[in-house]
Write an enzyme that holds these catalytic residues in place. Structure first.
Site, PDB file in Angstrom:
ATOM      1  N   GLU A 174      43.009 -31.758  65.096  1.00  0.00           N
ATOM      2  CA  GLU A 174      42.464 -32.726  65.285  1.00  0.00           C
ATOM      3  C   GLU A 174      41.688 -33.107  65.729  1.00  0.00           C
ATOM      4  O   GLU A 174      42.107 -34.439  66.051  1.00  0.00           O
ATOM      5  CB  GLU A 174      43.031 -33.703  63.578  1.00  0.00           C
ATOM      6  CG  GLU A 174      43.588 -33.370  62.773  1.00  0.00           C
ATOM      7  CD  GLU A 174      44.635 -34.470  61.777  1.00  0.00           C
ATOM      8  OE1 GLU A 174      44.521 -35.772  62.524  1.00  0.00           O
ATOM      9  OE2 GLU A 174      44.463 -34.088  60.350  1.00  0.00           O
ATOM     10  N   GLU A 301      46.452 -28.062  56.729  1.00  0.00           N
ATOM     11  CA  GLU A 301      47.361 -29.567  56.541  1.00  0.00           C
ATOM     12  C   GLU A 301      46.546 -29.637  54.856  1.00  0.00           C
ATOM     13  O   GLU A 301      45.976 -30.142  55.123  1.00  0.00           O
ATOM     14  CB  GLU A 301      46.656 -30.200  57.204  1.00  0.00           C
ATOM     15  CG  GLU A 301      47.890 -31.220  58.228  1.00  0.00           C
ATOM     16  CD  GLU A 301      47.595 -31.685  59.535  1.00  0.00           C
ATOM     17  OE1 GLU A 301      47.709 -32.904  58.777  1.00  0.00           O
ATOM     18  OE2 GLU A 301      48.232 -31.486  60.295  1.00  0.00           O
TER      19      GLU A 301
HETATM   20  O1  AHR Z   1      50.597 -34.850  58.556  1.00  0.00           O
HETATM   21  C1  AHR Z   1      50.189 -36.170  58.667  1.00  0.00           C
HETATM   22  C2  AHR Z   1      49.700 -36.231  59.806  1.00  0.00           C
HETATM   23  O2  AHR Z   1      48.603 -36.041  59.160  1.00  0.00           O
HETATM   24  C3  AHR Z   1      49.999 -34.959  61.149  1.00  0.00           C
HETATM   25  O3  AHR Z   1      50.416 -35.212  61.821  1.00  0.00           O
HETATM   26  C4  AHR Z   1      47.698 -35.476  61.528  1.00  0.00           C
HETATM   27  O4  AHR Z   1      47.282 -34.024  61.718  1.00  0.00           O
HETATM   28  C5  AHR Z   1      47.460 -35.577  60.119  1.00  0.00           C
HETATM   29  O5  AHR Z   1      46.375 -36.704  60.451  1.00  0.00           O
END
Ligand code: AHR
Length: 511
Positions: A174, A301
């Protein structure tokens, strides 16, 4: 009134084959994911390395083929060298991403050992926040080079004579997010990641690289970010990442009001339009570069994430493994979660990797209490069903269903469904969601194209629960699937009743 829904499917109309990694997951050094999650040496069920056997069993049950590690936001401040060698010499470090302390009791070697026990590969992320090319290429050498160099020999000295053979690597995490340690502009990230990626592939040409896409579809810089970074990284990267979380209370959409159920459970349509836009961005750069290769997607994610920070819990700063992001999932979440998984599968021609974020304790399907039991959250089950029965050829499934209007996402079909032919074509699974809270749906399909279908193997259903019902330490089996949904095959005609607000898995035997 019963809703009438129809599926049009044929074995020759396909989206593509599923990559097993679409059922991946994620463990970050965050909250209790690692410590008292997968690792708790003092637990009565710990193995000789300190890993919880009850948790390992549940992870194996999910057949998770790949687990992303060690972050997440955490990785952008992580020194991987802190986590290797004798434990008593490892430093305790402030983790700036989550305002905690990481004691480094688990590092890359232990995680690789854990993953082997879980029958999973590791998907390793490198730190491109506070570090760059050198740390990244050294980590590849430490993990994957057989022997005879400084870092590979150090791994051997640390008790791992065989290389970890990690194939899939993330170029940071990110990096567009202002919250990210060392966040960068698209151009700066593109240059740093290109240099790191080239060096990493020079160490091990067999690895695959995931470039950081936007942190979510709602980032102001989406999709320009993708276009710019891919301009730099198109040749070296194999995938671009997508991240997306949905919530009921709307915190991640900056809403003051929670979503009503109909809009909440419809959000998988957002996920699909996000995927389509990223595919379009990738193909735009492909055309501009006159490239032959198509860039694939790593949705590394995805999940539902309700609270931020967890309400009602005061977390002391700088503590080790405090309870963070311990969302309790409800039956209502099952309906959205199931559709999110179907959205990924519907694009399996481009989405090769998916990581349910995360796996244990942190926005996770598996929960534990320290020194106590582990249990399965409600969302464990649709993921289990996908992983067990949703591998093979995804069919281009046309769903004809009545729809309803939402203020946020327009018209949304009540029934969401998708069919997957298993690898040897001896069976097919139709996954179906009925989003209506009050109306059953009668789902029909003509299976003539499949030759004579042999019969229904099973109709698994999750239905009939209070929307807020959840599984907890005290009531671990409150929300579970049942067999015996109402469905039948009459010749080639499939008919199934999708009860109101239900997740359905129709397993059909083929000749
Ligand atoms: O999964 C929780 C967080 O969400 C992770 O660390 C990040 O990559 C995202 O913003």
């Amino acid at each position: 009134m019963t809703l009438a829904a129809r599926l049009a499917l044929h074995p020759e109309f396909t989206v593509g084959e599923t990559d097993p990694r679409i059922y991946g997951s994620f463990i970050e050094h965050l909250g209790r994911a690692v410590y008292t999650g997968i690792y708790e040496p003092a637990h009565p069920l710990a193995d000789e390395q300190g890993f919880r056997k009850d948790v390992l069993e549940m992870v194996r049950e999910l057949e998770v083929p790949i687990v992303r590690y060690p972050g997440g936001n955490f990785v952008s401040g992580y020194n991987w060298e802190d986590g290797i060698g004798p434990r008593d010499k490892r430093p305790k470090r402030l983790d700036l991403a989550w305002a905690t302390v990481d004691p480094n009791w688990v590092g890359v070697d232990e995680f690789a050992d854990w993953a082997r026990r879980a029958n999973a590969e590791v998907m390793m992320a490198v730190n491109l926040g506070t570090r760059d090319v050198d740390a990244a290429r050294n980590l590849v050498e430490y993990c994957n080079h057989p022997s005879g160099t400084q870092w590979s020999d150090l791994r051997i000295a640390n008790g791992h004579p065989e290389p970890h053979k990690i194939k899939t690597w993330c170029l940071g995490n990110e990096m567009d997010g202002p919250w990210q340690i060392g966040a960068k502009s698209a151009a700066d990230y593109g240059k740093t990641a290109l240099a790191a990626g080239r060096a990493m592939k020079a160490v091990d040409p067999g690895i695959e690289l995931v470039a950081c896409g936007s942190s979510s579809e709602s980032m102001a810089t989406f999709p320009d970010w993708e276009a710019t970074i891919l301009d730099h990284l198109y040749d070296v990267a194999d995938y671009v990442s997508l991240h997306q979380y949905f919530s009921k209370n709307g915190w991640n959409d900056r809403r003051s009001e929670p979503y009503g159920t109909p809009s909440y459970v419809a959000q998988s349509v957002r996920l699909e339009s996000f995927i389509k836009s990223v595919v379009a961005s990738c193909d735009h750069v492909k055309a501009r570069k006159r490239a032959r290769k198509s860039m694939n997607l790593s949705f590394d994610e995805w999940n539902i994430w309700h609270r931020n920070p967890p309400s009602g819990v005061e977390i002391p700063r700088a503590s080790i493994a405090p309870p963070l992001l311990e969302d309790v999932y409800t039956f209502e979440d099952v309906i959205l979660f199931g559709s999110m998984m179907l959205a990924l599968l519907r694009h399996c021609d481009r989405v090769k990797i998916g990581c349910l974020a995360q796996l244990v304790n942190v926005i996770a399907p598996i929960m534990t209490s320290a020194n106590g039991p582990a249990w399965r959250q409600t969302t464990f089950y649709p993921f289990l069903h996908g992983s067990k029965y949703g591998r093979g050829t995804v069919l281009d499934t046309l769903v004809v269903s009545p729809s309803y209007e939402t203020a946020e996402w327009g018209s949304v079909p009540y029934v969401d469904a998708l069919a997957v032919l298993n690898r040897n074509r001896s069976g097919m699974t139709v996954f179906a969601v009925n989003r209506s809270e009050t109306q059953p749906a009668l789902l029909t399909a003509d299976l003539a194209g499949f030759g004579a279908a042999r019969g229904m193997t099973e109709h698994i259903v999750m239905d009939g629960h209070d929307k807020q019902a959840a599984n907890t330490r005290e009531t671990p089996h409150r929300v579970t699937p049942r067999s015996g949904g109402e469905s039948k095959l009459d010749g080639n005609q499939l008919t199934a009743t999708l009860t109101p607000f239900s997740w359905n898995v129709l397993r059909i035997a083929l000749n």
